[in-house]
Design a protein around this motif. Structure first.
Motif, PDB file in Angstrom:
ATOM      1  N   ASP A 162      38.248  55.620  52.626  1.00  0.00           N
ATOM      2  CA  ASP A 162      39.084  54.802  51.749  1.00  0.00           C
ATOM      3  C   ASP A 162      39.577  53.558  52.481  1.00  0.00           C
ATOM      4  N   PHE A 163      39.489  52.420  51.793  1.00  0.00           N
ATOM      5  CA  PHE A 163      40.019  51.162  52.320  1.00  0.00           C
ATOM      6  C   PHE A 163      41.073  50.646  51.343  1.00  0.00           C
ATOM      7  N   SER A 164      41.969  49.853  51.842  1.00  0.00           N
ATOM      8  CA  SER A 164      43.024  49.287  50.985  1.00  0.00           C
ATOM      9  C   SER A 164      43.055  47.774  51.131  1.00  0.00           C
ATOM     10  N   GLY A 165      43.687  47.129  50.172  1.00  0.00           N
ATOM     11  CA  GLY A 165      43.792  45.672  50.203  1.00  0.00           C
ATOM     12  C   GLY A 165      44.846  45.181  49.239  1.00  0.00           C
ATOM     13  N   LYS A 166      44.986  43.864  49.175  1.00  0.00           N
ATOM     14  CA  LYS A 166      45.964  43.238  48.270  1.00  0.00           C
ATOM     15  C   LYS A 166      45.315  42.067  47.551  1.00  0.00           C
ATOM     16  N   VAL A 167      45.745  41.862  46.314  1.00  0.00           N
ATOM     17  CA  VAL A 167      45.261  40.724  45.535  1.00  0.00           C
ATOM     18  C   VAL A 167      45.843  39.450  46.137  1.00  0.00           C
ATOM     19  N   THR A 168      44.970  38.509  46.509  1.00  0.00           N
ATOM     20  CA  THR A 168      45.434  37.265  47.120  1.00  0.00           C
ATOM     21  C   THR A 168      45.124  36.031  46.275  1.00  0.00           C
ATOM     22  N   ASP A 169      44.266  36.182  45.264  1.00  0.00           N
ATOM     23  CA  ASP A 169      43.962  35.020  44.426  1.00  0.00           C
ATOM     24  C   ASP A 169      43.385  35.476  43.087  1.00  0.00           C
ATOM     25  N   ILE A 170      43.744  34.748  42.026  1.00  0.00           N
ATOM     26  CA  ILE A 170      43.223  35.000  40.680  1.00  0.00           C
ATOM     27  C   ILE A 170      42.717  33.673  40.131  1.00  0.00           C
ATOM     28  N   ALA A 171      41.459  33.644  39.732  1.00  0.00           N
ATOM     29  CA  ALA A 171      40.860  32.392  39.254  1.00  0.00           C
ATOM     30  C   ALA A 171      41.610  31.846  38.035  1.00  0.00           C
ATOM     31  N   ARG A 172      41.761  30.528  37.994  1.00  0.00           N
ATOM     32  CA  ARG A 172      42.400  29.879  36.845  1.00  0.00           C
ATOM     33  C   ARG A 172      41.420  29.675  35.697  1.00  0.00           C
ATOM     34  N   GLU A 173      40.130  29.681  36.021  1.00  0.00           N
ATOM     35  CA  GLU A 173      39.094  29.506  35.003  1.00  0.00           C
ATOM     36  C   GLU A 173      38.158  30.699  35.012  1.00  0.00           C
ATOM     37  N   GLY A 174      37.735  31.104  33.826  1.00  0.00           N
ATOM     38  CA  GLY A 174      36.843  32.243  33.711  1.00  0.00           C
ATOM     39  C   GLY A 174      35.392  31.828  33.552  1.00  0.00           C
ATOM     40  N   THR A 175      34.533  32.835  33.532  1.00  0.00           N
ATOM     41  CA  THR A 175      33.102  32.631  33.312  1.00  0.00           C
ATOM     42  C   THR A 175      32.716  33.321  32.018  1.00  0.00           C
ATOM     43  N   TYR A 176      32.087  32.578  31.104  1.00  0.00           N
ATOM     44  CA  TYR A 176      31.721  33.117  29.792  1.00  0.00           C
ATOM     45  C   TYR A 176      30.240  33.472  29.775  1.00  0.00           C
ATOM     46  N   GLU A 177      29.952  34.742  29.445  1.00  0.00           N
ATOM     47  CA  GLU A 177      28.561  35.188  29.405  1.00  0.00           C
ATOM     48  C   GLU A 177      28.426  36.346  28.415  1.00  0.00           C
ATOM     49  N   ASN A 178      27.428  36.246  27.535  1.00  0.00           N
ATOM     50  CA  ASN A 178      27.144  37.284  26.542  1.00  0.00           C
ATOM     51  C   ASN A 178      28.369  37.634  25.699  1.00  0.00           C
ATOM     52  N   GLY A 179      29.136  36.616  25.353  1.00  0.00           N
ATOM     53  CA  GLY A 179      30.278  36.819  24.472  1.00  0.00           C
ATOM     54  C   GLY A 179      31.519  37.354  25.150  1.00  0.00           C
ATOM     55  N   VAL A 180      31.511  37.458  26.476  1.00  0.00           N
ATOM     56  CA  VAL A 180      32.654  38.009  27.210  1.00  0.00           C
ATOM     57  C   VAL A 180      33.050  37.052  28.332  1.00  0.00           C
ATOM     58  N   SER A 181      34.355  36.851  28.501  1.00  0.00           N
ATOM     59  CA  SER A 181      34.864  36.029  29.602  1.00  0.00           C
ATOM     60  C   SER A 181      35.421  36.932  30.695  1.00  0.00           C
ATOM     61  N   THR A 182      35.068  36.622  31.932  1.00  0.00           N
ATOM     62  CA  THR A 182      35.596  37.356  33.076  1.00  0.00           C
ATOM     63  C   THR A 182      36.198  36.369  34.075  1.00  0.00           C
ATOM     64  N   PHE A 183      37.125  36.877  34.889  1.00  0.00           N
ATOM     65  CA  PHE A 183      37.816  36.051  35.867  1.00  0.00           C
ATOM     66  C   PHE A 183      37.667  36.665  37.256  1.00  0.00           C
ATOM     67  N   SER A 184      37.447  35.810  38.243  1.00  0.00           N
ATOM     68  CA  SER A 184      37.291  36.276  39.621  1.00  0.00           C
ATOM     69  C   SER A 184      38.651  36.591  40.223  1.00  0.00           C
ATOM     70  N   VAL A 185      38.766  37.771  40.809  1.00  0.00           N
ATOM     71  CA  VAL A 185      39.991  38.202  41.483  1.00  0.00           C
ATOM     72  C   VAL A 185      39.640  38.518  42.935  1.00  0.00           C
ATOM     73  N   THR A 186      40.350  37.876  43.860  1.00  0.00           N
ATOM     74  CA  THR A 186      40.086  38.050  45.287  1.00  0.00           C
ATOM     75  C   THR A 186      41.029  39.092  45.872  1.00  0.00           C
ATOM     76  N   ILE A 187      40.451  40.048  46.591  1.00  0.00           N
ATOM     77  CA  ILE A 187      41.228  41.106  47.248  1.00  0.00           C
ATOM     78  C   ILE A 187      40.953  41.030  48.747  1.00  0.00           C
ATOM     79  N   THR A 188      41.999  40.784  49.518  1.00  0.00           N
ATOM     80  CA  THR A 188      41.859  40.757  50.979  1.00  0.00           C
ATOM     81  C   THR A 188      42.053  42.163  51.521  1.00  0.00           C
ATOM     82  N   ILE A 189      41.134  42.600  52.380  1.00  0.00           N
ATOM     83  CA  ILE A 189      41.124  43.973  52.882  1.00  0.00           C
ATOM     84  C   ILE A 189      42.048  44.081  54.088  1.00  0.00           C
TER      85      ILE A 189
END
Length: 314
Positions: A162-189
């Motif tokens: 098991d490894f742990s980490g913390k959220v350090t960044d959340i994208a302000r813009e998403g990516t739209y593909e196949n009718g769904v938008s997703t956002f990049s979330v960065t987790i530093t280990i």
């Protein structure tokens, strides 16, 4: 004539025997005993999950800002350097190239006496001690993710570790593909240990948690309009009957739901019976389903989120 009569009788007998065998083999509907569950106190966690790969937090091409002649190259390929360490000097006495952070020289394409231009990458520096992963989060869940939230990480190469980490960044813009938008979330280990750049991982972000609360398996709660209810078994003189009891609910994930009103710890409620497919469809007609879907395919207001992918206050 007798021969044909005998043959006819044999054919009729075989036909009757086959029909009786078929009737005996006719599938009989089986009724399973209705399972139950007790209201228990516990901790309910809601998580948002995603997959990604390991990458360095810091990785940078080193370049010059104008044409220069190299005086001396002070490092070699694969050398480990410290932040601020001098790496390359120039004959004109201008500022040398120094390490912007501690790391490893992973590329070196310059020698003493070379003339370098601003377009040329003279070296590359990578920090293998500070690692992160970037996962894609559905637009319906990204609002629950905040910088600083903790995450659990499992690497495919080390499934038992098991490894742990913390959220350090959340994208302000998403990516739209196949009718769904997703956002990049960065987790530093926190402690990469044996992790290597490029390894694939699964990350689970803890977005909400509630301790010492009343819990039930999510399938125990039914819905009719805006009301939610459970079936409570009652023992009578001749048989066990059920009483429909209205409840109010709170936080939920795919497996469990919080009961805020209507039940007490230790109370027993019915779960949907496991029966034939035709009966199951009828029995599940008003059940909560993961993702907010009704069994018939329509959306159910305030439906449950997927496992480890969010919850909602109900």
């Amino acid at each position: 004539m007798k021969k044909w009569l005998v043959i006819g009788i044999v054919v009729i007998a075989l036909s009757l025997a086959g029909g009786i065998f078929y009737l005996k083999k006719e599938p009989q509907e089986t009724m399973a005993q209705t399972p139950t569950a007790a209201v228990e106190k516990g901790t309910l966690e809601v998580r948002v999950s995603g997959s990604g790969s390991i990458e360095p937090v810091n990785s940078e091409d080193l370049m010059v800002d104008e044409v220069k002649e190299v005086d001396e190259v002070l490092v070699s390929l694969n050398d480990e350097v410290s932040e601020g360490q001098e790496l390359i000097t120039f004959t004109d006495g201008s500022d040398s190239i120094t390490a912007p952070f501690s790391g490893t020289i992973t590329a070196l394409d310059v020698e003493e006496g070379d003339n370098v231009t601003p377009e040329k990458v003279v070296a590359h520096l990578t920090d293998y001690k500070s690692l992160q992963t970037v996962i894609s989060v559905d637009e319906l869940d990204v609002s629950k993710v905040k910088v600083g939230q903790t995450a659990s990480i499992i690497a495919n190469a080390y499934p038992e570790e098991d490894f742990s980490g913390k959220v350090t960044d959340i994208a302000r813009e998403g990516t739209y593909e196949n009718g769904v938008s997703t956002f990049s979330v960065t987790i530093t280990i926190d402690q990469p240990k044996s992790l290597k750049v490029g390894m694939s991982v699964e990350a689970s972000i803890l977005v909400e948690s509630k301790e010492n609360t009343l819990l039930l398996p999510i399938e125990a709660v039914r819905k009719q309009g805006d009301r939610k209810y459970v079936f409570v078994p009652q023992e009578g003189e001749d048989a066990v009957t059920t009483v429909r009891k209205e409840v109010k609910t709170g936080l939920a994930n795919e497996s469990y739901i919080e009961i805020t009103e209507g039940l007490e710890e230790g109370e027993i409620v019915q779960l949907p019976a496991i029966t034939t497919s035709s009966q199951q469809q009828g029995r599940n007609e008003n059940m909560f389903m993961p993702g907010g879907m009704m069994p018939g395919g329509g959306m159910q207001g305030g439906g449950m989120m997927r496992r480890d992918q969010g919850g909602t206050n109900r």
